[in-house]
Design a protein around this motif. Sequence first.
Motif, mmCIF file in Angstrom:
data_model
loop_
_atom_site.group_PDB
_atom_site.id
_atom_site.type_symbol
_atom_site.label_atom_id
_atom_site.label_comp_id
_atom_site.label_asym_id
_atom_site.label_seq_id
_atom_site.Cartn_x
_atom_site.Cartn_y
_atom_site.Cartn_z
ATOM 1 N N HIS A 23 0.754 -1.325 -0.191
ATOM 2 C CA HIS A 23 -0.094 0.003 -0.065
ATOM 3 C C HIS A 23 1.105 1.393 0.463
ATOM 4 O O HIS A 23 1.623 2.025 1.016
ATOM 5 C CB HIS A 23 -1.085 0.334 0.866
ATOM 6 C CG HIS A 23 -2.233 1.097 1.044
ATOM 7 N ND1 HIS A 23 -2.891 1.852 0.228
ATOM 8 C CD2 HIS A 23 -2.518 1.676 2.698
ATOM 9 C CE1 HIS A 23 -3.372 2.413 0.123
ATOM 10 N NE2 HIS A 23 -3.164 2.513 1.395
ATOM 11 N N THR B 111 -0.891 0.127 -4.680
ATOM 12 C CA THR B 111 -2.263 0.715 -4.721
ATOM 13 C C THR B 111 -1.476 1.786 -5.274
ATOM 14 O O THR B 111 -2.205 2.717 -5.487
ATOM 15 C CB THR B 111 -2.855 0.174 -3.706
ATOM 16 O OG1 THR B 111 -1.626 1.492 -2.892
ATOM 17 C CG2 THR B 111 -2.828 -0.392 -2.735
ATOM 18 N N MET C 187 -0.494 4.651 -4.816
ATOM 19 C CA MET C 187 -0.159 5.861 -4.166
ATOM 20 C C MET C 187 -0.114 7.352 -5.168
ATOM 21 O O MET C 187 1.231 6.819 -5.473
ATOM 22 C CB MET C 187 -0.228 6.162 -2.536
ATOM 23 C CG MET C 187 -1.407 4.817 -1.728
ATOM 24 S SD MET C 187 -0.371 4.341 -0.132
ATOM 25 C CE MET C 187 -0.946 6.462 -0.186
ATOM 26 N N SER C 188 -0.604 8.218 -5.212
ATOM 27 C CA SER C 188 -0.333 9.499 -5.416
ATOM 28 C C SER C 188 -0.191 10.806 -4.669
ATOM 29 O O SER C 188 -0.567 10.363 -3.254
ATOM 30 C CB SER C 188 -1.640 9.606 -7.149
ATOM 31 O OG SER C 188 -1.927 9.637 -6.289
ATOM 32 N N ASP D 95 -3.328 11.196 -2.999
ATOM 33 C CA ASP D 95 -3.509 10.471 -1.859
ATOM 34 C C ASP D 95 -2.939 9.698 -0.221
ATOM 35 O O ASP D 95 -3.242 9.941 0.289
ATOM 36 C CB ASP D 95 -3.179 8.724 -2.263
ATOM 37 C CG ASP D 95 -3.798 8.825 -3.745
ATOM 38 O OD1 ASP D 95 -4.979 8.831 -4.123
ATOM 39 O OD2 ASP D 95 -3.303 7.702 -4.315
ATOM 40 N N ALA E 150 -6.004 7.010 0.873
ATOM 41 C CA ALA E 150 -5.848 5.516 0.001
ATOM 42 C C ALA E 150 -6.770 4.733 0.264
ATOM 43 O O ALA E 150 -6.963 3.354 -0.302
ATOM 44 C CB ALA E 150 -4.839 5.460 -1.023
ATOM 45 N N GLU F 25 -9.938 3.104 -0.432
ATOM 46 C CA GLU F 25 -10.731 2.629 -1.643
ATOM 47 C C GLU F 25 -9.675 1.995 -1.899
ATOM 48 O O GLU F 25 -9.554 0.535 -2.483
ATOM 49 C CB GLU F 25 -11.425 3.936 -1.691
ATOM 50 C CG GLU F 25 -12.966 3.412 -2.591
ATOM 51 C CD GLU F 25 -13.203 4.552 -3.426
ATOM 52 O OE1 GLU F 25 -14.210 4.345 -4.286
ATOM 53 O OE2 GLU F 25 -13.761 5.609 -2.377
ATOM 54 N N LYS F 26 -8.562 2.721 -2.389
ATOM 55 C CA LYS F 26 -7.469 1.824 -3.347
ATOM 56 C C LYS F 26 -7.087 0.283 -3.047
ATOM 57 O O LYS F 26 -7.452 -0.190 -3.763
ATOM 58 C CB LYS F 26 -6.409 3.131 -3.699
ATOM 59 C CG LYS F 26 -6.860 3.729 -5.107
ATOM 60 C CD LYS F 26 -5.682 4.600 -4.903
ATOM 61 C CE LYS F 26 -5.279 5.903 -6.603
ATOM 62 N NZ LYS F 26 -3.726 6.545 -6.403
ATOM 63 N N ASN G 293 -10.228 -1.983 -3.091
ATOM 64 C CA ASN G 293 -10.533 -2.673 -4.362
ATOM 65 C C ASN G 293 -8.999 -2.951 -5.184
ATOM 66 O O ASN G 293 -9.975 -3.692 -6.137
ATOM 67 C CB ASN G 293 -10.704 -1.254 -5.777
ATOM 68 C CG ASN G 293 -11.953 -0.124 -5.424
ATOM 69 O OD1 ASN G 293 -12.956 -0.849 -4.858
ATOM 70 N ND2 ASN G 293 -11.880 0.879 -5.698
ATOM 71 N N THR G 294 -7.856 -2.950 -4.668
ATOM 72 C CA THR G 294 -7.012 -3.863 -5.296
ATOM 73 C C THR G 294 -6.690 -4.846 -4.577
ATOM 74 O O THR G 294 -6.644 -6.117 -5.026
ATOM 75 C CB THR G 294 -5.703 -2.981 -4.634
ATOM 76 O OG1 THR G 294 -5.524 -2.083 -4.962
ATOM 77 C CG2 THR G 294 -4.815 -3.765 -5.304
ATOM 78 N N SER H 57 1.953 5.544 3.760
ATOM 79 C CA SER H 57 -0.125 4.811 3.263
ATOM 80 C C SER H 57 0.565 5.374 5.400
ATOM 81 O O SER H 57 -0.666 5.460 6.535
ATOM 82 C CB SER H 57 -0.017 3.734 3.220
ATOM 83 O OG SER H 57 0.658 2.492 3.463
#
Length: 353
Positions: A26, A49, A51-52, A55, A60, A62-63, A66-67, A88
């Motif tokens: 993550h 995931t 992250m950007s 995020d 993130a 939700e990311k 979903n992953t 994260s």
Amino acid sequence: MHPRPSPIAAALYTLRDLEVDVIIMHGPAGCCFRTGRLLEDEGIRVLTTAMSENDFIFGAKEKLTNTIKEAYEAFHPENMGIVGTCASMIIGENMRKAAKEADVDCNIIVVETHGGFDAGDNTAGAILTLKAAEKSGIISKEEVERQSAMLRKATELEKTRGMAKGEYIKPDYGDNKVQVAQKIIQALDDNKKVTIVLNAKKETSYLFADIMTIPWTKIYPENTPTFISNTDEKVGLPYIRHHAEEVNRTIDKQIDYTTGGLDEYPVTGIEAEKILKELNSNITIILGVPHAVDPKEIPGKTIAVTDGPRLAKPLRELGFDNVITELDAHSKTLGSKTIVESEFASTLRGLLE
């Protein structure tokens, strides 16, 4: 002062040892990229995931959820690992909640660690992974305690005798392999006693044990070297025990003395010392993690074979008479299931032909 493996990398490798099928990191796509790609060679699916910047501020979760769902649909894993990263974990992402909301039918091991983890040592990531695996019912409390004790001893070993002592250590690529190999051969030719000690970490045993696959019993039937190793097939996780079984199966002869398992290298060196005092060999070769053995406690000449150019100086300071370096042992052996050729063993073979 030296760059060291982070708790993230240690968590990834420990999940490998626990035989998870999929690992999700993550964090940004590039975090621990090399480790992730190497683990793909082990048959483990390593995902991220990605992250950007947005995020990093807003989260993130939700990311991640979903992953997890996408990973389960793609690979149907029995066991899945989720590992935090600096991005994260510093923002306090709730990875456990994300895993629960994904609601997939597999064991999920959530490891809340990152590169700036307060404990600092890479082994902290491994210990957190073991504890998370216990919560998931994958490993027993007793095994967690045993392995955690070994990992703490490994950290102590590196800080007192290895390259994590604090000061800057210039890389040293060791002594000339041909000259050291000639010393060993001359000793055997002169009917002197030679002992080979394998004190290796996990899969690196495949490279360091290569010297034991040389047909010593055929070349020196009356003066075969003595073998000592930490390849107890009954100790450790199944993944690690398999390595021990394979090493024992492929070496030239039976091990004369077994000091423990492949994940017990911080303490098996002490057991080797006790045996070596009794053997009173003229030359002792210690492979893998030689700084776990005190050369001052060993009779005769000592040769250390290590995988780290920055370990050469500490090994000389400990008192080893010669130091040999095997470069890239970890990357060469990661994903291996059998013996990998070492440069030093190859040098010995060439001189023995």
